[in-house]
Design a protein around this motif. Sequence first.
Motif, PDB file in Angstrom:
ATOM      1  N   VAL A 166     -23.039  15.880   5.675  1.00  0.00           N
ATOM      2  CA  VAL A 166     -22.845  17.019   4.081  1.00  0.00           C
ATOM      3  C   VAL A 166     -24.425  17.273   4.227  1.00  0.00           C
ATOM      4  CG1 VAL A 166     -23.027  16.303   1.817  1.00  0.00           C
ATOM      5  CG2 VAL A 166     -21.379  15.132   3.952  1.00  0.00           C
ATOM      6  N   GLY A 167     -24.245  18.834   3.836  1.00  0.00           N
ATOM      7  CA  GLY A 167     -25.287  19.214   3.690  1.00  0.00           C
ATOM      8  C   GLY A 167     -25.950  20.172   5.142  1.00  0.00           C
ATOM      9  N   ALA A 168     -25.212  19.571   6.552  1.00  0.00           N
ATOM     10  CA  ALA A 168     -24.739  20.179   7.566  1.00  0.00           C
ATOM     11  C   ALA A 168     -24.392  21.993   8.021  1.00  0.00           C
ATOM     12  CB  ALA A 168     -25.021  19.346   8.842  1.00  0.00           C
ATOM     13  N   SER A 169     -25.099  23.051   8.464  1.00  0.00           N
ATOM     14  CA  SER A 169     -24.082  23.526   8.816  1.00  0.00           C
ATOM     15  C   SER A 169     -23.480  23.768   9.592  1.00  0.00           C
ATOM     16  CB  SER A 169     -25.023  24.838   7.906  1.00  0.00           C
ATOM     17  OG  SER A 169     -24.707  25.623   7.478  1.00  0.00           O
ATOM     18  N   ILE A 170     -23.038  22.527  10.602  1.00  0.00           N
ATOM     19  CA  ILE A 170     -22.034  22.269  12.017  1.00  0.00           C
ATOM     20  C   ILE A 170     -21.358  23.730  12.003  1.00  0.00           C
ATOM     21  CG2 ILE A 170     -21.896  19.633  11.613  1.00  0.00           C
ATOM     22  CD1 ILE A 170     -19.388  19.863  10.820  1.00  0.00           C
ATOM     23  N   ALA A 171     -20.381  23.751  12.776  1.00  0.00           N
ATOM     24  CA  ALA A 171     -19.525  25.007  12.989  1.00  0.00           C
ATOM     25  C   ALA A 171     -18.663  24.155  13.167  1.00  0.00           C
ATOM     26  CB  ALA A 171     -19.544  25.525  14.524  1.00  0.00           C
ATOM     27  N   ARG A 172     -17.356  25.225  12.114  1.00  0.00           N
ATOM     28  CA  ARG A 172     -16.039  24.838  11.737  1.00  0.00           C
ATOM     29  C   ARG A 172     -15.464  24.777  13.155  1.00  0.00           C
ATOM     30  NH1 ARG A 172     -13.243  28.501   8.036  1.00  0.00           N
ATOM     31  NH2 ARG A 172     -15.053  29.732   8.225  1.00  0.00           N
ATOM     32  N   LEU A 173     -14.602  23.241  12.934  1.00  0.00           N
ATOM     33  CA  LEU A 173     -13.742  22.272  13.525  1.00  0.00           C
ATOM     34  C   LEU A 173     -13.040  23.363  14.661  1.00  0.00           C
ATOM     35  CD1 LEU A 173     -14.016  19.287  12.060  1.00  0.00           C
ATOM     36  CD2 LEU A 173     -15.860  20.237  13.862  1.00  0.00           C
ATOM     37  N   ALA A 645     -13.919  16.731   6.653  1.00  0.00           N
ATOM     38  CA  ALA A 645     -14.141  16.167   7.399  1.00  0.00           C
ATOM     39  C   ALA A 645     -15.575  16.055   7.289  1.00  0.00           C
ATOM     40  CB  ALA A 645     -14.004  16.653   9.588  1.00  0.00           C
ATOM     41  N   GLN A 646     -16.886  16.456   7.296  1.00  0.00           N
ATOM     42  CA  GLN A 646     -17.861  16.260   6.614  1.00  0.00           C
ATOM     43  C   GLN A 646     -17.869  14.919   6.314  1.00  0.00           C
ATOM     44  OE1 GLN A 646     -18.864  20.260   7.019  1.00  0.00           O
ATOM     45  NE2 GLN A 646     -20.801  19.610   7.170  1.00  0.00           N
ATOM     46  N   ILE A 647     -17.100  15.820   4.614  1.00  0.00           N
ATOM     47  CA  ILE A 647     -17.305  14.499   3.898  1.00  0.00           C
ATOM     48  C   ILE A 647     -16.192  13.000   4.004  1.00  0.00           C
ATOM     49  CG2 ILE A 647     -15.799  14.059   1.701  1.00  0.00           C
ATOM     50  CD1 ILE A 647     -15.895  17.184   1.170  1.00  0.00           C
ATOM     51  N   PHE A 648     -15.194  13.219   4.759  1.00  0.00           N
ATOM     52  CA  PHE A 648     -14.816  11.874   5.675  1.00  0.00           C
ATOM     53  C   PHE A 648     -15.809  10.737   6.039  1.00  0.00           C
ATOM     54  CE2 PHE A 648     -12.302  10.303   9.556  1.00  0.00           C
ATOM     55  CZ  PHE A 648     -11.695   8.723   7.955  1.00  0.00           C
ATOM     56  N   ALA A 649     -16.585  12.042   6.949  1.00  0.00           N
ATOM     57  CA  ALA A 649     -17.552  11.448   8.128  1.00  0.00           C
ATOM     58  C   ALA A 649     -18.419  10.541   7.351  1.00  0.00           C
ATOM     59  CB  ALA A 649     -17.929  12.301   9.399  1.00  0.00           C
ATOM     60  N   ASP A 650     -18.879  11.198   6.811  1.00  0.00           N
ATOM     61  CA  ASP A 650     -20.307  10.912   6.135  1.00  0.00           C
ATOM     62  C   ASP A 650     -19.494   9.198   5.103  1.00  0.00           C
ATOM     63  OD1 ASP A 650     -21.965  12.205   7.025  1.00  0.00           O
ATOM     64  OD2 ASP A 650     -22.551  13.001   5.839  1.00  0.00           O
ATOM     65  N   ALA A 651     -18.778   9.061   4.685  1.00  0.00           N
ATOM     66  CA  ALA A 651     -18.625   7.966   3.626  1.00  0.00           C
ATOM     67  C   ALA A 651     -17.899   6.872   4.976  1.00  0.00           C
ATOM     68  CB  ALA A 651     -16.901   8.327   2.760  1.00  0.00           C
ATOM     69  N   LEU A 652     -17.663   6.984   5.983  1.00  0.00           N
ATOM     70  CA  LEU A 652     -17.164   6.541   6.593  1.00  0.00           C
ATOM     71  C   LEU A 652     -18.242   5.545   7.961  1.00  0.00           C
ATOM     72  CD1 LEU A 652     -15.297   4.342   8.398  1.00  0.00           C
ATOM     73  CD2 LEU A 652     -14.868   6.588   9.954  1.00  0.00           C
ATOM     74  N   GLY A 653     -19.451   6.619   7.655  1.00  0.00           N
ATOM     75  CA  GLY A 653     -20.405   6.400   9.157  1.00  0.00           C
ATOM     76  C   GLY A 653     -20.382   6.826   9.994  1.00  0.00           C
ATOM     77  N   ALA A 796     -23.540  22.060  -1.616  1.00  0.00           N
ATOM     78  CA  ALA A 796     -23.480  22.608  -0.107  1.00  0.00           C
ATOM     79  C   ALA A 796     -22.508  21.859   0.848  1.00  0.00           C
ATOM     80  CB  ALA A 796     -23.517  23.559  -0.155  1.00  0.00           C
ATOM     81  N   ILE A 797     -22.039  21.506   0.656  1.00  0.00           N
ATOM     82  CA  ILE A 797     -21.309  20.404   1.589  1.00  0.00           C
ATOM     83  C   ILE A 797     -21.485  21.240   3.429  1.00  0.00           C
ATOM     84  CG2 ILE A 797     -19.373  19.075   3.160  1.00  0.00           C
ATOM     85  CD1 ILE A 797     -20.407  18.370   0.684  1.00  0.00           C
ATOM     86  N   ASN A 798     -21.487  22.329   3.331  1.00  0.00           N
ATOM     87  CA  ASN A 798     -21.626  22.949   4.655  1.00  0.00           C
ATOM     88  C   ASN A 798     -22.715  24.511   4.042  1.00  0.00           C
ATOM     89  OD1 ASN A 798     -21.396  24.645   6.769  1.00  0.00           O
ATOM     90  ND2 ASN A 798     -20.243  23.501   7.802  1.00  0.00           N
ATOM     91  N   PRO A 799     -23.332  24.272   4.311  1.00  0.00           N
ATOM     92  CA  PRO A 799     -24.108  25.681   3.107  1.00  0.00           C
ATOM     93  C   PRO A 799     -23.318  27.243   4.045  1.00  0.00           C
ATOM     94  CG  PRO A 799     -25.703  24.186   3.501  1.00  0.00           C
ATOM     95  CD  PRO A 799     -24.329  23.092   4.544  1.00  0.00           C
ATOM     96  N   ASP A 800     -23.376  26.925   5.071  1.00  0.00           N
ATOM     97  CA  ASP A 800     -23.108  28.750   6.638  1.00  0.00           C
ATOM     98  C   ASP A 800     -21.319  28.995   5.739  1.00  0.00           C
ATOM     99  OD1 ASP A 800     -25.054  28.616   7.833  1.00  0.00           O
ATOM    100  OD2 ASP A 800     -24.741  28.998   9.395  1.00  0.00           O
TER     101      ASP A 800
END
Length: 902
Positions: A166-173, A645-653, A796-800
């Motif tokens: 969350v907060g990282a501009s990872i590339a679109r999955l 996916a970003q939200i779920f991943a951080d909630a899970l760890g 901004a979950i994914n700023p980009d």
Amino acid sequence: MIAFTLNGAPARTDAAPFAPLSDTLRESLGLTGTKVGCEAGDCGACTVLIDGVQACACLVPTAQVEGAEITTIEMQSGEAGALLARLRAAFMAHGAAQCGICTPGMIMAAADLLLRDAAPDAQAVRDAIGGVLCRCTGYQKIVEAILAAAQGFAAVEQEAPAGGAVGASIARLDGWPKVLGTERYGADAAPADALWLRVVRSPHASARFTLGELDAARTRLGLTAILTSADVPGLNAFGIMPALKDQPVLADGFVRYRGEAVLALVGDRAAVEAVRDADLPITWQPLPALIGVAAARADGAPLLHAHAPGNILVQGRLARGNPDAAHATAAATAEGAFTTSFVEHAYIEPEAGHAIPREDGMDIIACTQAPYMDREEVARVLGTPEDSVRIIPSACGGGFGGKLDVSVQPLLAIAARRVNRPVRVTYSRTESMASSTKRHPAQMQARMSADAEGNFLAYTLEGDFNTGAYASWGPTVANRVPVHAAGPYRVPHVRAHARAVHTNEPPSGAFRGFGVPQAAIATESLVDDLALQLGMDRWDIRRRNALTRGDATHSGQVLHASAGLPECLDALKPDWDAMLAKVAAHNADNPRHRLGAGIACMWYGCGNTSMSNPSRIRATLARDGRLTLWNGAVDIGQGSTTVIAQIFADALGLPVAALTIVTGDTALTHDAGKTSASRQTFVSGRAAMQAGQALRAQILKLANAGDDARISLAGTTLTITDSAGAARGIDLATLPADLDAEGRYDPPTTALDADGQGIPYATYGFAAQIALVRVDTQLGTVKVEEIVAAQDVGRAINPDLVLGQIHGGIAQGLGLALMEEYIPGRTENLHDYLIPTAGDVPPIRIHLVEDPEPEGPYGAKGVGEPALVPTAPAILGAIRHATGVRVTRVPVLPHRLWEAMR
């Protein structure tokens, strides 16, 4: 046979000499990376290289490429392949692909440029891609990606660590298939034995019709079937609500708009394409048609619809305080009449899909924004249980609300059931534009008052919104507009009344904002009027009145959190002052080419208005170590697949890379609701967060670990490490069952009373924008030179991806303001209907404001629709600043502005 070189290898085809090269590549040679959006050279989605030069493949007869060298997006080898690889990597890293339907064409146009010019500037890039239209991105990230590729860009993909997504501009999955050209849209795949479907549509806006001997016509024309309303096995009606299912799948003796479906022809492709409408035994009796949005005669009596007892579909209302008394005592009052036109969605992918009949049901694979709504509609039309219908969304090449209404799905289902074979359909651009829903045209009369210090006192609005021949999303517009009409300001006395009005024109539906952009044009113009009357700066009057935490909205809802409009305005203040200074300096000695600066604010409720709006997300950790997120939210380019996916991943760890994601399929996922109303990040994101938390709780319980423990996954081994560093391993294969968790979220809202009072939305997006325009006062032309936006996104979950959504919204708002006007029967192609090109969209600068929303996942809320709302009114304010003319009708076409200035 026609011989040529294709992507570096010899190729031959027996395609017809005059068959478009795009069709030959796609249907004969299986290279569906070359997309088709218009078949007329207008959109550029089919751009390929022929002997190293870009060309629209839809305009090139196949015989013309005899002996030529053709390069498509699928090219992997040689100099061109290396260049395409660099462009793909740059597009991924810069977020230059959203829905992706234009991306292959963009990359090929860029390749043409870079093969000729290894070091282009930004203007050269815009020129090179000027023939390829994008409806999503606003072009800025595309230009940035091409410039990066020219500089030798080599991306190193970075994976966010566990807990850091969350907060990282990872590339679109879902990005790599888009840039590779392997993504499958509605027209890209169908069983080899599928028959083709073609819809016969009304040439009249209102008419009765009779059908002659269809069996004889079917035999004479070599068709497998000609379907009529009598072939609908269930209910021949669809719509968004049970009480408003008023639109027939196939008209039954009466049509209400030009483009309405009358017959469906089914057969092999050559047979259905050879049929002319004149070959069919249809006798038409044209009737008078009701055109325009006027809701009442001068005497107040309702107009009669050509086919119904009254033409007002539904009315929405909000009332608070005593606006008439407040207007009467105000120091300044402004009023005006404002008009907006039909606006076409103009997604680059026309509607397409296919159906496969099963003995116990039906599978529909098509572009859509609402798979569960599609399932409900198809089941009703077939007369079968809902669970017998499976909707499998294809990739969606843009939607913006237009692919919420079912279109191809019921027709495909009826046809496949009738012939008991797979059936496919792809609408032409003309057919798509004639039959699809539009943005509601509006006629609005508004009035606004303030006291001597500039505090807003009262606002009133009477608005008629042309909902066309059928209800579609007219009720949603009529209910949403009154809530938002007075703008994101403290106004103690408000009365807003909106009507959805029937006409014999195309149905108006959902389109990025549900009527709020139209209302904002009126409101923001009146705010400028009040500032002028009171001698105040236009920024100052907005900042003075901006809603903030602790304020009550016009619906009586107290904003307890996340109301970042003041911060948005503060972020823009230096830019606004600099822009005003630039305008003053320029205009001092430039009487013809005048600069102007405009400013506008907006607010937008995320989700459905005062209605249950739930989303349900499921996750499993299987005994074989596979972690799967079962996500029913359809990604139409806005990035929900990645963000959820970003939200779920951080909630899970665990890191995002650990996930396998299944999206949209109604047989595999739960209902995550429609992709509309800027709700997926907020609502489905919250459900995904809960699913992640629930699965994490199960894992920690297995290890008897505390909440602060870290988890990791390698194969079937799950390792849980506590805060002291002690680790425990769990072999998932030894568990009695897979781990399974769900999250469900429904935003807390209440019903609105008769005066529109209540809690219509759990949260609101806020934004402000400023625009700099240049007006040629001799020609009436307007060029937007710069836009600066500030938007409160909660988090901004994914700023980009957030920036890309704002860019795209601004581009559509520019089109609404200056060029887009759909006229039924006249602008049903992308040559006559103009949308912004890369040369029309100015540089855009963005300030992201993060005022966290407690209800949202990690503080996030919606961003997609709010980005569009303030753009048009800011541009109109800038035109007024440059010319002194208050524009009350959009689009501001040159001849209209020229006349207004005189």
